[in-house]
Design a protein around this motif. Structure first.
Motif, PDB file in Angstrom:
ATOM      1  N   UNK A  14       0.824  -1.210   0.000  1.00  0.00           N
ATOM      2  CA  UNK A  14       0.000   0.000   0.000  1.00  0.00           C
ATOM      3  C   UNK A  14       0.862   1.265   0.000  1.00  0.00           C
ATOM      4  N   UNK A  15       1.979   1.255   0.729  1.00  0.00           N
ATOM      5  CA  UNK A  15       2.865   2.425   0.750  1.00  0.00           C
ATOM      6  C   UNK A  15       3.391   2.713  -0.655  1.00  0.00           C
ATOM      7  N   UNK A  16       3.747   1.647  -1.390  1.00  0.00           N
ATOM      8  CA  UNK A  16       4.194   1.832  -2.774  1.00  0.00           C
ATOM      9  C   UNK A  16       3.075   2.433  -3.608  1.00  0.00           C
ATOM     10  N   UNK A  17       1.870   1.907  -3.459  1.00  0.00           N
ATOM     11  CA  UNK A  17       0.735   2.368  -4.252  1.00  0.00           C
ATOM     12  C   UNK A  17       0.460   3.849  -4.033  1.00  0.00           C
ATOM     13  N   UNK A  18       0.512   4.290  -2.781  1.00  0.00           N
ATOM     14  CA  UNK A  18       0.125   5.662  -2.461  1.00  0.00           C
ATOM     15  C   UNK A  18       1.256   6.674  -2.536  1.00  0.00           C
ATOM     16  N   UNK A  19       2.501   6.249  -2.320  1.00  0.00           N
ATOM     17  CA  UNK A  19       3.557   7.241  -2.157  1.00  0.00           C
ATOM     18  C   UNK A  19       4.713   7.147  -3.146  1.00  0.00           C
ATOM     19  N   UNK A  20       4.944   5.989  -3.733  1.00  0.00           N
ATOM     20  CA  UNK A  20       6.125   5.817  -4.570  1.00  0.00           C
ATOM     21  C   UNK A  20       5.838   6.115  -6.038  1.00  0.00           C
ATOM     22  N   UNK A  21       6.724   6.873  -6.678  1.00  0.00           N
ATOM     23  CA  UNK A  21       6.582   7.101  -8.114  1.00  0.00           C
ATOM     24  C   UNK A  21       7.304   6.049  -8.954  1.00  0.00           C
ATOM     25  N   UNK A  22       7.807   5.009  -8.326  1.00  0.00           N
ATOM     26  CA  UNK A  22       8.610   3.992  -9.013  1.00  0.00           C
ATOM     27  C   UNK A  22       7.739   2.826  -9.446  1.00  0.00           C
ATOM     28  N   UNK A  23       7.861   2.424 -10.689  1.00  0.00           N
ATOM     29  CA  UNK A  23       7.174   1.232 -11.172  1.00  0.00           C
ATOM     30  C   UNK A  23       6.050   1.517 -12.144  1.00  0.00           C
ATOM     31  N   UNK A  24       5.195   0.488 -12.291  1.00  0.00           N
ATOM     32  CA  UNK A  24       4.078   0.541 -13.234  1.00  0.00           C
ATOM     33  C   UNK A  24       2.775   0.320 -12.472  1.00  0.00           C
ATOM     34  N   UNK A  25       1.718   0.966 -12.956  1.00  0.00           N
ATOM     35  CA  UNK A  25       0.415   0.852 -12.312  1.00  0.00           C
ATOM     36  C   UNK A  25      -0.659   0.655 -13.378  1.00  0.00           C
ATOM     37  N   UNK A  26      -1.447  -0.402 -13.233  1.00  0.00           N
ATOM     38  CA  UNK A  26      -2.528  -0.699 -14.166  1.00  0.00           C
ATOM     39  C   UNK A  26      -3.704   0.251 -13.997  1.00  0.00           C
ATOM     40  N   UNK A  27      -4.650   0.134 -14.905  1.00  0.00           N
ATOM     41  CA  UNK A  27      -5.802   1.050 -14.904  1.00  0.00           C
ATOM     42  C   UNK A  27      -6.713   0.867 -13.702  1.00  0.00           C
ATOM     43  N   UNK A  28      -6.993  -0.367 -13.288  1.00  0.00           N
ATOM     44  CA  UNK A  28      -7.943  -0.594 -12.195  1.00  0.00           C
ATOM     45  C   UNK A  28      -7.491   0.030 -10.872  1.00  0.00           C
ATOM     46  N   UNK A  29      -6.269  -0.245 -10.383  1.00  0.00           N
ATOM     47  CA  UNK A  29      -5.865   0.410  -9.137  1.00  0.00           C
ATOM     48  C   UNK A  29      -5.737   1.919  -9.290  1.00  0.00           C
ATOM     49  N   UNK A  84      -1.648  11.695  -5.867  1.00  0.00           N
ATOM     50  CA  UNK A  84      -2.093  11.785  -7.259  1.00  0.00           C
ATOM     51  C   UNK A  84      -0.902  11.846  -8.218  1.00  0.00           C
ATOM     52  N   UNK A  85       0.135  12.604  -7.870  1.00  0.00           N
ATOM     53  CA  UNK A  85       1.322  12.693  -8.712  1.00  0.00           C
ATOM     54  C   UNK A  85       2.004  11.329  -8.829  1.00  0.00           C
ATOM     55  N   UNK A  86       2.127  10.606  -7.721  1.00  0.00           N
ATOM     56  CA  UNK A  86       2.750   9.274  -7.750  1.00  0.00           C
ATOM     57  C   UNK A  86       1.945   8.324  -8.625  1.00  0.00           C
ATOM     58  N   UNK A  87       0.623   8.390  -8.536  1.00  0.00           N
ATOM     59  CA  UNK A  87      -0.224   7.537  -9.373  1.00  0.00           C
ATOM     60  C   UNK A  87      -0.038   7.854 -10.855  1.00  0.00           C
ATOM     61  N   UNK A  88      -0.026   9.120 -11.184  1.00  0.00           N
ATOM     62  CA  UNK A  88       0.082   9.529 -12.584  1.00  0.00           C
ATOM     63  C   UNK A  88       1.463   9.170 -13.139  1.00  0.00           C
ATOM     64  N   UNK A  89       2.510   9.325 -12.336  1.00  0.00           N
ATOM     65  CA  UNK A  89       3.857   8.946 -12.790  1.00  0.00           C
ATOM     66  C   UNK A  89       3.897   7.452 -13.096  1.00  0.00           C
ATOM     67  N   UNK A  90       3.398   6.628 -12.176  1.00  0.00           N
ATOM     68  CA  UNK A  90       3.407   5.177 -12.406  1.00  0.00           C
ATOM     69  C   UNK A  90       2.545   4.795 -13.604  1.00  0.00           C
ATOM     70  N   UNK A  91       1.443   5.494 -13.789  1.00  0.00           N
ATOM     71  CA  UNK A  91       0.562   5.195 -14.925  1.00  0.00           C
ATOM     72  C   UNK A  91       1.266   5.549 -16.241  1.00  0.00           C
TER      73      UNK A  91
END
Length: 142
Positions: A14-29, A84-91
């Motif tokens: 969860x910490x990665x999901x909410x705070x980290x800009x590193x990696x890839x994030x799919x559309x659903x999460x 929001x910035x971390x989510x958009x970066x991963x996306x």
């Protein structure tokens, strides 16, 4: 990236999901967390409007009045903006473009369009330099 240099984190937390800009994030999460962020913002704005005197007109509302109504609101909005910035970066990284593209969320008028468009572009199915598949990232061996 070679397998000698890194390993894959296929179950980030969860910490990665909410705070980290590193990696890839799919559309659903991406959509689920953005929806949560927008709900929290809506609740905070509703609380702020509820704390305003009925005698004050909308034209007389100021940023100073907002901060004075509850000193935690600016902190909350800063934290939510980071999420929001971390989510958009991963996306961005998930679809194969650089995370610097996420800075467009700070451009008024363009920001909403960028957030919405990124939510509809499909993930790259193949590995890219940001992770082997959506909702993952490479990390160096310790």
């Amino acid at each position: 990236m070679s397998s000698n240099d890194s390993q894959v984190n296929a179950t980030p937390g969860l910490a990665w999901l909410l705070a980290s800009p590193i990696g890839r994030l799919g559309r659903e999460p991406y959509w689920l967390v953005l929806f949560l962020v927008w709900i929290v913002i809506g609740i905070a704005i509703n609380m702020w409007f509820g704390s305003i005197d009925e005698d004050v007109s909308i034209e007389n509302l100021t940023l100073q009045g907002f901060v004075e109504s509850n000193p935690l609101f600016p902190v909350l909005f800063f934290v939510l903006q980071w999420v929001e910035l971390a989510l958009v970066i991963k996306r961005c990284q998930d679809i194969g473009i650089t995370g610097f593209t996420a800075l467009l969320i700070f451009v008024p008028g363009v920001n909403i369009l960028v957030v919405l468009v990124l939510g509809f572009i499909p993930s790259q199915q193949m590995p890219n330099r940001f992770g082997p598949f959506p909702n993952s990232y490479y990390r160096r061996k310790s």
